[in-house]
Design a protein around this motif. Structure first.
Motif, PDB file in Angstrom:
ATOM      1  N   GLY A  86      68.569   1.725   9.720  1.00  0.00           N
ATOM      2  CA  GLY A  86      69.594   0.795  10.162  1.00  0.00           C
ATOM      3  C   GLY A  86      71.005   1.205   9.797  1.00  0.00           C
ATOM      4  O   GLY A  86      71.963   0.695  10.379  1.00  0.00           O
ATOM      5  N   LYS A  87      71.129   2.117   8.839  1.00  0.00           N
ATOM      6  CA  LYS A  87      72.470   2.574   8.433  1.00  0.00           C
ATOM      7  C   LYS A  87      72.981   3.647   9.371  1.00  0.00           C
ATOM      8  O   LYS A  87      72.227   4.278  10.104  1.00  0.00           O
ATOM      9  N   ASN A  88      74.298   3.855   9.323  1.00  0.00           N
ATOM     10  CA  ASN A  88      74.939   4.921  10.088  1.00  0.00           C
ATOM     11  C   ASN A  88      75.130   6.147   9.203  1.00  0.00           C
ATOM     12  O   ASN A  88      75.151   6.049   7.972  1.00  0.00           O
ATOM     13  N   CYS A  89      75.278   7.289   9.826  1.00  0.00           N
ATOM     14  CA  CYS A  89      75.598   8.495   9.061  1.00  0.00           C
ATOM     15  C   CYS A  89      76.358   9.477   9.948  1.00  0.00           C
ATOM     16  O   CYS A  89      76.340   9.373  11.176  1.00  0.00           O
ATOM     17  N   THR A  90      77.053  10.406   9.272  1.00  0.00           N
ATOM     18  CA  THR A  90      77.829  11.420   9.983  1.00  0.00           C
ATOM     19  C   THR A  90      77.539  12.790   9.397  1.00  0.00           C
ATOM     20  O   THR A  90      77.601  12.979   8.175  1.00  0.00           O
ATOM     21  N   LEU A  91      77.220  13.725  10.264  1.00  0.00           N
ATOM     22  CA  LEU A  91      76.945  15.107   9.871  1.00  0.00           C
ATOM     23  C   LEU A  91      78.123  15.974  10.303  1.00  0.00           C
ATOM     24  O   LEU A  91      78.712  15.743  11.362  1.00  0.00           O
ATOM     25  N   GLN A  92      78.426  16.985   9.498  1.00  0.00           N
ATOM     26  CA  GLN A  92      79.599  17.799   9.738  1.00  0.00           C
ATOM     27  C   GLN A  92      79.240  19.231  10.116  1.00  0.00           C
ATOM     28  O   GLN A  92      78.216  19.781   9.672  1.00  0.00           O
ATOM     29  N   CYS A  93      80.102  19.825  10.936  1.00  0.00           N
ATOM     30  CA  CYS A  93      79.937  21.212  11.348  1.00  0.00           C
ATOM     31  C   CYS A  93      81.309  21.871  11.413  1.00  0.00           C
ATOM     32  O   CYS A  93      82.198  21.368  12.107  1.00  0.00           O
ATOM     33  N   ASN A  94      81.493  22.937  10.665  1.00  0.00           N
ATOM     34  CA  ASN A  94      82.728  23.732  10.716  1.00  0.00           C
ATOM     35  C   ASN A  94      82.375  25.120  11.239  1.00  0.00           C
ATOM     36  O   ASN A  94      81.350  25.695  10.849  1.00  0.00           O
ATOM     37  N   TYR A  95      83.209  25.656  12.085  1.00  0.00           N
ATOM     38  CA  TYR A  95      82.879  26.958  12.659  1.00  0.00           C
ATOM     39  C   TYR A  95      84.086  27.888  12.664  1.00  0.00           C
ATOM     40  O   TYR A  95      85.237  27.462  12.674  1.00  0.00           O
ATOM     41  N   THR A  96      83.782  29.160  12.599  1.00  0.00           N
ATOM     42  CA  THR A  96      84.796  30.210  12.735  1.00  0.00           C
ATOM     43  C   THR A  96      84.282  31.164  13.795  1.00  0.00           C
ATOM     44  O   THR A  96      83.868  32.290  13.494  1.00  0.00           O
ATOM     45  N   VAL A  97      84.233  30.682  15.020  1.00  0.00           N
ATOM     46  CA  VAL A  97      83.721  31.449  16.150  1.00  0.00           C
ATOM     47  C   VAL A  97      84.842  31.655  17.152  1.00  0.00           C
ATOM     48  O   VAL A  97      85.508  30.711  17.549  1.00  0.00           O
ATOM     49  N   SER A  98      85.015  32.906  17.554  1.00  0.00           N
ATOM     50  CA  SER A  98      86.064  33.222  18.514  1.00  0.00           C
ATOM     51  C   SER A  98      85.624  34.372  19.405  1.00  0.00           C
ATOM     52  O   SER A  98      85.051  35.352  18.905  1.00  0.00           O
ATOM     53  N   PRO A  99      85.880  34.309  20.684  1.00  0.00           N
ATOM     54  CA  PRO A  99      86.428  33.156  21.391  1.00  0.00           C
ATOM     55  C   PRO A  99      85.373  32.071  21.598  1.00  0.00           C
ATOM     56  O   PRO A  99      84.216  32.367  21.854  1.00  0.00           O
ATOM     57  N   PHE A 100      85.833  30.833  21.495  1.00  0.00           N
ATOM     58  CA  PHE A 100      84.956  29.669  21.581  1.00  0.00           C
ATOM     59  C   PHE A 100      84.672  29.335  23.040  1.00  0.00           C
ATOM     60  O   PHE A 100      85.558  29.381  23.889  1.00  0.00           O
TER      61      PHE A 100
END
Lengths: 115, 113
Positions: free
Chosen positions: B16-30
């Motif tokens: 029933g709770k909410n959650c947030t997952l994170q993603c950081n990227y260093t991809v080029s060219p995107f």
């Protein structure tokens, strides 16, 4: 519409034995991928086909791994001889088009255990 | 070097709770960014695909955001259910001469009753 079908789902072999995995992609999908996934890790690309051509096999250990996609449909991934470190899940995926930008559809995977 | 990093590595929440997952990227060219859900013993299933010009995209209770300037993405799960227990993998497609998908290691989510 049938999804990506892989077989066998599970395989247990002794080291140095050969093993083969089969994949039938979604009908009409030109691009086919084989991935290796270790427990707790993301999938790692082994080979990518566009139709019957292997366009990226740079990560495939060619001394023991081979793959083929005859007629640009079904594909087989073979390991000979298998080593203990090959124990993993082998995932097949297919995608419409050939630009490697489309959505990937995965099969259930083939779990290999090498004893 | 093209990389995709996800956080947290694992997460436990109550149903029933909410959650947030994170993603950081260093991809080029995107080219685009994808979120996949992978149940234990199953193949990954696509949740969303976002291109450079898209800031947010929803798929039911899943909402993905993308900030191409800071090279960050998030996956928000609303009103979690037991069936949300899975690994969530962020994948970035690198365009250019060496086109390929760059996979993160995933966030393992457990939803407890």
């Amino acid at each position: 519409e049938a999804g990506v079908v892989q077989s066998p789902r599970y395989k247990i072999i002794e080291k140095k034995q050969p093993v083969a995995f089969w994949c039938n992609p979604i009908s009409g999908h030109n691009t086919l991928y084989w991935y290796l996934q270790n427990l707790g890790q993301g999938p790692e690309l082994l080979i990518r086909y566009e139709n019957e051509e292997a366009v990226d096999d740079s990560q495939l250990p060619k001394d023991r791994f081979s793959a083929e996609r005859l007629k640009g449909v079904d594909s087989t991934l073979k390991i000979q001889p298998a080593e203990l470190g090959d124990s993993a899940v082998y995932l097949c995926a297919s995608s419409p088009g050939t630009a490697n930008t489309g959505e990937l559809f995965f099969g259930e995977g083939s779990r290999l255990t090498v004893l | 070097k093209n990389q995709v990093e996800q956080s947290p590595q694992s997460l436990i929440i109550l149903e029933g709770k909410n959650c947030t997952l994170q993603c950081n990227y260093t991809v080029s060219p995107f080219s685009n960014l994808r979120w996949y859900k992978q149940d234990t013993g199953r193949g990954p299933v696509s949740l969303t695909i976002m291109t450079f010009s898209e800031n947010t995209k929803s798929n039911g209770r899943y909402t993905a955001t993308l900030d191409a300037d800071t090279k960050q993405s998030s996956l928000h799960i609303t009103a979690s259910q037991l069936s949300d227990s899975a690994s969530y993998i962020c994948v970035v497609f690198a365009a250019g001469n060496n086109r390929k998908l760059i996979w993160g290691l995933g966030t393992s989510l457990a939803v407890n009753p």
